[in-house]
Design a protein around this motif. Sequence first.
Motif, PDB file in Angstrom:
ATOM      1  N   SER A  10       0.773  -1.174   0.110  1.00  0.00           N
ATOM      2  CA  SER A  10      -0.120   0.131  -0.057  1.00  0.00           C
ATOM      3  C   SER A  10       0.934   1.247  -0.141  1.00  0.00           C
ATOM      4  CB  SER A  10      -0.948   0.173   1.311  1.00  0.00           C
ATOM      5  OG  SER A  10       0.056   0.168   2.305  1.00  0.00           O
ATOM      6  N   GLU A  11       0.339   2.439  -0.245  1.00  0.00           N
ATOM      7  CA  GLU A  11       0.909   3.749  -0.219  1.00  0.00           C
ATOM      8  C   GLU A  11       1.666   3.798   1.137  1.00  0.00           C
ATOM      9  OE1 GLU A  11      -0.376   8.137  -0.152  1.00  0.00           O
ATOM     10  OE2 GLU A  11      -0.753   7.252  -2.072  1.00  0.00           O
ATOM     11  N   VAL A  14       4.695   1.757   1.423  1.00  0.00           N
ATOM     12  CA  VAL A  14       5.936   2.469   0.728  1.00  0.00           C
ATOM     13  C   VAL A  14       6.409   3.404   1.832  1.00  0.00           C
ATOM     14  CG1 VAL A  14       6.453   3.734  -1.143  1.00  0.00           C
ATOM     15  CG2 VAL A  14       4.871   1.513  -1.459  1.00  0.00           C
ATOM     16  N   ASP A  81       2.049   4.540  -4.310  1.00  0.00           N
ATOM     17  CA  ASP A  81       2.397   3.314  -4.358  1.00  0.00           C
ATOM     18  C   ASP A  81       3.082   2.775  -5.393  1.00  0.00           C
ATOM     19  OD1 ASP A  81       0.499   2.535  -6.350  1.00  0.00           O
ATOM     20  OD2 ASP A  81      -0.940   2.134  -5.063  1.00  0.00           O
ATOM     21  N   ASN A 109       7.621   6.954  -5.390  1.00  0.00           N
ATOM     22  CA  ASN A 109       6.806   5.738  -5.410  1.00  0.00           C
ATOM     23  C   ASN A 109       7.696   4.688  -4.551  1.00  0.00           C
ATOM     24  OD1 ASN A 109       9.072   5.305  -6.980  1.00  0.00           O
ATOM     25  ND2 ASN A 109       7.761   4.123  -8.587  1.00  0.00           N
TER      26      ASN A 109
END
Length: 782
Positions: A10-11, A14, A81, A109
């Motif tokens: 998931s973001e 990250v 992400d 990212n």
Amino acid sequence: MDRVEKQKLSESDVCDLFITPAIVNVGWDQLRQVRREVTLTPGPVIVRGNLSSRNKKKRKFADYVLSWQPGLPVAIVEAKDNKHGVSDGLQQALGYAQILELPTAFSSNGDGFAQHNRAALEGEDTETALALDGFLPPRELYLRYCRFHGITPEQEALVKQPYHADGSGKEPRYYQIDAINRTIEAIARAERRVLLVMATGTGKTYTTFQIIWRLWKAGQAKRVLFLADRNILVDQTLVNDFKPFGQHMTKVRNRKIDPAYEIHLGLYQALTGPGESDKIFKSVSRDFFDLIVVDECHRGSAAEDSAWREILNYFEGAIQIGMTATPKETEYVSNMTYFGDPAYTYSLKQGIEDGFLAPYKVIRIDIDKDLLGWTPPAGMKDDLGKEIEQREYNRMDMDRVLVLNQRTKLVAERVMRFLNATDLMSKTIIFCEDIDHAERMRAAIVNAAGKIARDNPRYVMRITGDSIEGKAQLDNFIDPEQPFPVIATTSQLLSTGVDAKTCKLIVLDRTITSMTMFKQIIGRGTRIDEDHNKYFFTIMDFKKATELFSDPDFDGEPVVIYEPGDDDPPVPPASDDGEPDDDDDDDDDTGATKLVVSGVPVRIIAEQIKYVGSDGKLITESYREFAKKAVLSEYRSLDEFIAKWNASDRKQAIIAELEEHGIVLANLQAEVGKDVSDFDLLAHIAYDRPPLTRRERAEKVRKRNYFAKYGEQARAVLEALLEKYADEGIETIEDTKVLRLRPFDAIGTPLEIIKGAFGGKAAYDAALTDLEAQIYEQAANE
């Protein structure tokens, strides 16, 4: 971690695993300098009818704000992400950097960083790529910030002077940070006059406090004079925002400046007067004050003959800061001519778009005698026997020259009809032509209100400069915890500086030709008070004052209209443009006798309701129309909507998505007036489908004998879930917490139900999905 595994993150993962470590590893203090998930703006409030909701789709939310020290942000980082590219968040980050006036924006990212440098030197690339381990250290980004804002090494000490922190964790909003830092930076550059333009309700006094605090602590301003023109402004400031100054602060009293104090708050009326002996500011030397702040400086400080200007001229060596919501720009007077271009501007329009200020709806009401005019019959006399001049009287004459008692009664009745239909306890300010009009309006409201005014003598009060009783109730009127007074009739006393944050209705029965006065009056309603459910306010306009909304100067950037030259004639008094001059000069009664006439019938011939649109302009649109546009923006056709609805594992996700646009289903239910299912409600509003209630849909499922394929215990659970859906809606049955409630508690615990009746969580989820499919099975064909 390989690419496939990384793209499953998931973001947030990250950020935790890659971006934050990369930032911290080059020297950023994670606790002091790195802020995660920072809400810059909450998103605008959407108002339709008597309903409101926030459009969260338009909120501004930064993944990282990097600061050299608290209150001194230098860069933005936007995270995505790993399915996105490195630079996919750069435009978003740059937008946030622009509103914070920062030179640097990053996107990542988790593979590396993309950088946009707004302070790039000649020959440098504006956008560059950085390796994951190549993020820039704090000192480098701070020096870039200094270069961007023109801060020299000699100026750094003042720029880095810390804010006051009260330990509560409260931080200035983004625009307050911008305003404070731009002012401090201007003073660090040796600018002696600074103008700040901030809309009413955006925290000018708190911003002022932080500016003074930093200058005071840095030793740049050892003695400070805060000037206002009304007691309530000084008293509110003394006990609220300026409280941390404690024993170092005093209010100028008894016409004496006490040199034992460092922070002085005063009325300009207390410092000066018509005679030389009244000018007590001259009792101290010209260099006594290092800093003078003029609150609400649009109210005359820029006029050449103003009493404030006399004080400013005497202390000409001091740093002088003007604070205003409305820069005074007329044919004769310009604050910008005196103070210079604003160091920072935060407008009413921007505040509403960001969601910090309350939007408004406008009800424009036309009365026949105002719009069409009235000519008295020949020889007609007023109530006192005075003959009435036979000419046409129109809106400009009403309650200034001619009083039609039936008109006053009609306005009062229309106001009370609105309050009866919404909330009788909504704080309301009625702006009248003068004291006489305010008193007659008070009496008319008492009569129109009926029982509530009889039972509560303070339900409506006249709060004007001459009314001791009324002014004594001012604190109660603006106190959210005090129910009475509810309605205040006034002329100008409440037009500025009064923090009536729960005010929900502003009635304009006053001729307003000054844009400055208009903005100040509207500012009484612009504060949002979520604790008291105040998200918007209504303007009821009987005098076409809101036609000023169409004026391009209403909320445009301030510009100098007139700059006096050496040979120009003297500037007229500030009061000539309709602005009040002192604390109690509330009203413009000139002593002229008005014509008072009873018995002349009046009626409302037109009403129009408008709302603030996304472009800041007034539009006519219902909540239903607004919701339809929002649904269609996500799902262009009924088939697309049905497909998405049926394909969604959890219908609540679709509902939440639409709420991001500002669509609240409870509001739509009230609009439709029927307790229909969520699906049917949206399909009916957007695609004109006949709506079914939840119970009607539940009954259709029961008639299909759908439950027969399940065992006895599972069938009992699903039938109970269907009944819950009929009573409470789809979101209730999608939450497993429902299994703790009746009648499920008689079957077993949630774990026992899921395992015993269905054989496990996966089977339970499948059965629930199947139930929802049955509920909406016929949707495409109905």
